[in-house]
Design a protein around this motif. Structure first.
Motif, PDB file in Angstrom:
ATOM      1  N   ALA A  34      28.946  32.754  49.453  1.00 22.73           N
ATOM      2  CA  ALA A  34      29.506  32.790  50.673  1.00 22.73           C
ATOM      3  C   ALA A  34      29.827  34.106  51.198  1.00 22.73           C
ATOM      4  O   ALA A  34      29.471  34.309  52.469  1.00 22.73           O
ATOM      5  CB  ALA A  34      30.906  32.311  50.395  1.00 22.73           C
ATOM      6  N   HIS A  35      29.875  35.215  50.538  1.00 25.79           N
ATOM      7  CA  HIS A  35      30.284  36.543  50.823  1.00 25.79           C
ATOM      8  C   HIS A  35      29.265  37.717  50.668  1.00 25.79           C
ATOM      9  O   HIS A  35      28.955  38.792  51.248  1.00 25.79           O
ATOM     10  CB  HIS A  35      31.714  37.000  50.268  1.00 25.79           C
ATOM     11  CG  HIS A  35      32.644  35.877  50.534  1.00 25.79           C
ATOM     12  ND1 HIS A  35      33.285  35.082  49.802  1.00 25.79           N
ATOM     13  CD2 HIS A  35      33.158  35.527  51.962  1.00 25.79           C
ATOM     14  CE1 HIS A  35      33.991  34.226  50.128  1.00 25.79           C
ATOM     15  NE2 HIS A  35      34.047  34.488  51.693  1.00 25.79           N
ATOM     16  N   ASN A  36      28.792  37.654  49.179  1.00 25.25           N
ATOM     17  CA  ASN A  36      28.065  38.710  48.639  1.00 25.25           C
ATOM     18  C   ASN A  36      26.651  38.625  49.019  1.00 25.25           C
ATOM     19  O   ASN A  36      25.894  38.488  48.088  1.00 25.25           O
ATOM     20  CB  ASN A  36      28.203  38.761  47.143  1.00 25.25           C
ATOM     21  CG  ASN A  36      27.806  40.244  46.730  1.00 25.25           C
ATOM     22  OD1 ASN A  36      27.061  41.017  47.084  1.00 25.25           O
ATOM     23  ND2 ASN A  36      28.388  40.559  45.637  1.00 25.25           N
ATOM     24  N   ASN A  81      29.456  21.551  41.576  1.00 25.61           N
ATOM     25  CA  ASN A  81      30.372  22.289  42.176  1.00 25.61           C
ATOM     26  C   ASN A  81      31.103  23.256  41.258  1.00 25.61           C
ATOM     27  O   ASN A  81      31.768  23.318  40.369  1.00 25.61           O
ATOM     28  CB  ASN A  81      31.404  21.177  42.454  1.00 25.61           C
ATOM     29  CG  ASN A  81      31.116  20.669  43.842  1.00 25.61           C
ATOM     30  OD1 ASN A  81      30.691  20.875  44.678  1.00 25.61           O
ATOM     31  ND2 ASN A  81      31.329  19.297  43.255  1.00 25.61           N
ATOM     32  N   ASN A  82      30.497  24.681  41.427  1.00 22.21           N
ATOM     33  CA  ASN A  82      30.854  25.799  40.351  1.00 22.21           C
ATOM     34  C   ASN A  82      31.412  26.805  41.039  1.00 22.21           C
ATOM     35  O   ASN A  82      32.086  27.565  40.462  1.00 22.21           O
ATOM     36  CB  ASN A  82      29.366  26.448  40.189  1.00 22.21           C
ATOM     37  CG  ASN A  82      29.668  27.787  39.029  1.00 22.21           C
ATOM     38  OD1 ASN A  82      29.733  27.615  38.178  1.00 22.21           O
ATOM     39  ND2 ASN A  82      29.039  28.826  39.997  1.00 22.21           N
ATOM     40  N   ALA A  83      31.506  26.943  42.486  1.00 23.04           N
ATOM     41  CA  ALA A  83      31.951  28.222  43.212  1.00 23.04           C
ATOM     42  C   ALA A  83      33.548  28.305  42.891  1.00 23.04           C
ATOM     43  O   ALA A  83      34.156  27.235  42.951  1.00 23.04           O
ATOM     44  CB  ALA A  83      31.949  28.104  44.731  1.00 23.04           C
ATOM     45  N   ASN A 146      48.150  28.731  40.628  1.00 23.99           N
ATOM     46  CA  ASN A 146      46.969  28.406  41.508  1.00 23.99           C
ATOM     47  C   ASN A 146      45.816  27.797  41.131  1.00 23.99           C
ATOM     48  O   ASN A 146      45.295  26.717  41.195  1.00 23.99           O
ATOM     49  CB  ASN A 146      46.894  29.248  42.677  1.00 23.99           C
ATOM     50  CG  ASN A 146      46.645  30.764  42.204  1.00 23.99           C
ATOM     51  OD1 ASN A 146      46.610  30.858  40.809  1.00 23.99           O
ATOM     52  ND2 ASN A 146      46.212  31.668  42.949  1.00 23.99           N
ATOM     53  N   TYR A 147      45.324  28.696  40.196  1.00 25.37           N
ATOM     54  CA  TYR A 147      44.228  28.535  39.558  1.00 25.37           C
ATOM     55  C   TYR A 147      44.373  27.374  38.609  1.00 25.37           C
ATOM     56  O   TYR A 147      43.231  26.326  38.637  1.00 25.37           O
ATOM     57  CB  TYR A 147      43.649  29.691  38.704  1.00 25.37           C
ATOM     58  CG  TYR A 147      42.257  29.645  38.429  1.00 25.37           C
ATOM     59  CD1 TYR A 147      41.088  29.906  39.067  1.00 25.37           C
ATOM     60  CD2 TYR A 147      41.865  29.524  36.900  1.00 25.37           C
ATOM     61  CE1 TYR A 147      39.715  29.734  38.372  1.00 25.37           C
ATOM     62  CE2 TYR A 147      40.682  29.439  36.235  1.00 25.37           C
ATOM     63  CZ  TYR A 147      39.565  29.618  37.200  1.00 25.37           C
ATOM     64  OH  TYR A 147      38.327  29.623  36.394  1.00 25.37           O
ATOM     65  N   ALA A 148      44.882  27.211  37.788  1.00 21.30           N
ATOM     66  CA  ALA A 148      45.465  26.052  36.762  1.00 21.30           C
ATOM     67  C   ALA A 148      45.548  24.779  37.700  1.00 21.30           C
ATOM     68  O   ALA A 148      44.975  23.774  37.043  1.00 21.30           O
ATOM     69  CB  ALA A 148      46.457  26.385  35.897  1.00 21.30           C
ATOM     70  N   ASN A 181      31.420  35.951  29.940  1.00 20.17           N
ATOM     71  CA  ASN A 181      31.176  37.142  30.429  1.00 20.17           C
ATOM     72  C   ASN A 181      30.587  37.548  31.790  1.00 20.17           C
ATOM     73  O   ASN A 181      29.261  37.366  31.941  1.00 20.17           O
ATOM     74  CB  ASN A 181      30.497  38.016  29.312  1.00 20.17           C
ATOM     75  CG  ASN A 181      30.339  39.395  29.471  1.00 20.17           C
ATOM     76  OD1 ASN A 181      31.044  39.953  30.289  1.00 20.17           O
ATOM     77  ND2 ASN A 181      29.658  40.090  28.766  1.00 20.17           N
ATOM     78  N   THR A 182      31.326  37.348  32.853  1.00 22.26           N
ATOM     79  CA  THR A 182      30.943  37.277  34.130  1.00 22.26           C
ATOM     80  C   THR A 182      31.663  38.364  34.951  1.00 22.26           C
ATOM     81  O   THR A 182      32.637  38.977  34.426  1.00 22.26           O
ATOM     82  CB  THR A 182      30.984  36.045  34.819  1.00 22.26           C
ATOM     83  OG1 THR A 182      32.454  35.582  35.068  1.00 22.26           O
ATOM     84  CG2 THR A 182      30.062  34.901  34.264  1.00 22.26           C
ATOM     85  N   ASP A 183      31.428  38.538  36.200  1.00 25.21           N
ATOM     86  CA  ASP A 183      32.363  39.371  37.175  1.00 25.21           C
ATOM     87  C   ASP A 183      33.732  38.908  37.288  1.00 25.21           C
ATOM     88  O   ASP A 183      34.697  39.831  37.315  1.00 25.21           O
ATOM     89  CB  ASP A 183      31.801  39.307  38.699  1.00 25.21           C
ATOM     90  CG  ASP A 183      30.267  39.907  38.812  1.00 25.21           C
ATOM     91  OD1 ASP A 183      30.038  40.672  37.698  1.00 25.21           O
ATOM     92  OD2 ASP A 183      29.851  39.840  39.756  1.00 25.21           O
TER      93      ASP A 183
END
Ligand code: NAP
Length: 240
Positions: A34-36, A81-83, A146-148, A181-183
């Motif tokens: 979407a952005h990067n 659906n991973n985003a 929010n995330y949970a 281990n990701t951003d």
């Protein structure tokens, strides 16, 4: 003919590993971001995988994006659906905007993307949908209401849609990663990360490939009897 797969957030982190593994297994892959732009261009040039800029939190953008991908690659067989994003903060400090962005990007995206592909999958009597949840949707996490909530919602969404798709050859499953281990995890301060790793029985963070291998099984033609399930891949941190 090779199957067509869409991976949202497919240009970085876990999604990148899924995109690369699917291409290596002869799928035709569309990686959404979407952005990067810089990361997406680099990913496309390095892998030869088709990249599409679609904001998965936006319903109309998803409809248009799916139409473009179908024109370029053909009908969609596999949707991952991973985003996802985080906007952490305790409830008292959480703004309405941070709540809404996380719900729309992590959970609303599942509705937007599934809605755009489900008719075609049902008509063709084949579909594989995998939604990426989280250990923190299963167990909760301080500073992440929010995330949970969004990730927990993904698990309910998965089980309901699995029941709707089962008689039409459409399976719907979730994968719940632990800390990988990701951003996204690089944003966690080192002292907190050390405490998290100390709680993982296998003694390390996951790799994006650890998660991608689970997704590869769930999207395979051979996994037709697996639907409505959640595969936890978390190094034993949470046994659910
Ligand atoms: P990441 O490295 O931050 O990558 C996120 C990806 O999602 C990027 O490709 C990003 O695109 C894309 N994205 C974000 N918002 C989007 C939007 N509105 N529309 C389209 N694409 C969007 O994340 P990750 O760590 O690989 O996480 C992948 C998934 O696993 C997420 O759902 C996350 O919640 C879940 N998860 C991760 C962990 C972990 O420890 N890393 C643990 C449990 C669950 P841009 O490049 O354009 O920003």
């Amino acid at each position: 003919m090779s199957r067509v797969a869409i991976i949202t957030g497919g240009t970085r982190g876990i999604g990148k590993a899924i995109s690369i593994m699917l291409k290596a297994a002869d799928y035709q892959v569309a990686a959404i971001y979407a952005h990067n732009d810089q990361a997406a261009e680099k990913f496309g040039a390095e892998t030869g995988i088709a990249v599409f800029k679609v904001d998965v939190s936006d319903y109309a953008d998803c409809e248009n994006g799916i139409a473009k991908i179908e024109t370029a690659l053909g009908f969609i067989d596999v949707l991952v659906n991973n985003a996802g994003i985080t906007r952490d903060g305790t409830l008292q400090r959480l703004s309405k905007q941070s709540w809404q962005e996380v719900i729309d990007t992590n959970l609303g995206s599942c509705f937007n993307m599934c809605h755009a592909v489900i008719d075609g999958m049902r008509e063709r009597r084949f579909g594989r949908i995998v939604n990426i949840g989280s250990i923190n949707g299963q167990a909760g996490q301080y500073g992440q209401v929010n995330y949970a909530a969004a990730k927990s919602g993904i698990h309910g969404f998965t089980k309901a849609l699995a029941q709707e798709g089962a008689s039409r050859g459409v399976t719907v499953n979730a994968v719940a990663p632990g800390y990988v281990n990701t951003d996204m995890v690089a944003a966690v301060p080192d002292n907190i990360l050390a405490k998290i790793i100390a709680k993982i029985p296998v003694g390390r963070l996951g790799t994006p490939e650890d998660i991608a291998r689970g997704v590869m099984f769930l999207v395979s033609d051979e996994a037709g009897f697996v639907t409505g399930s959640t595969m936890s891949i978390n190094g034993g941190q949470h046994m659910y």
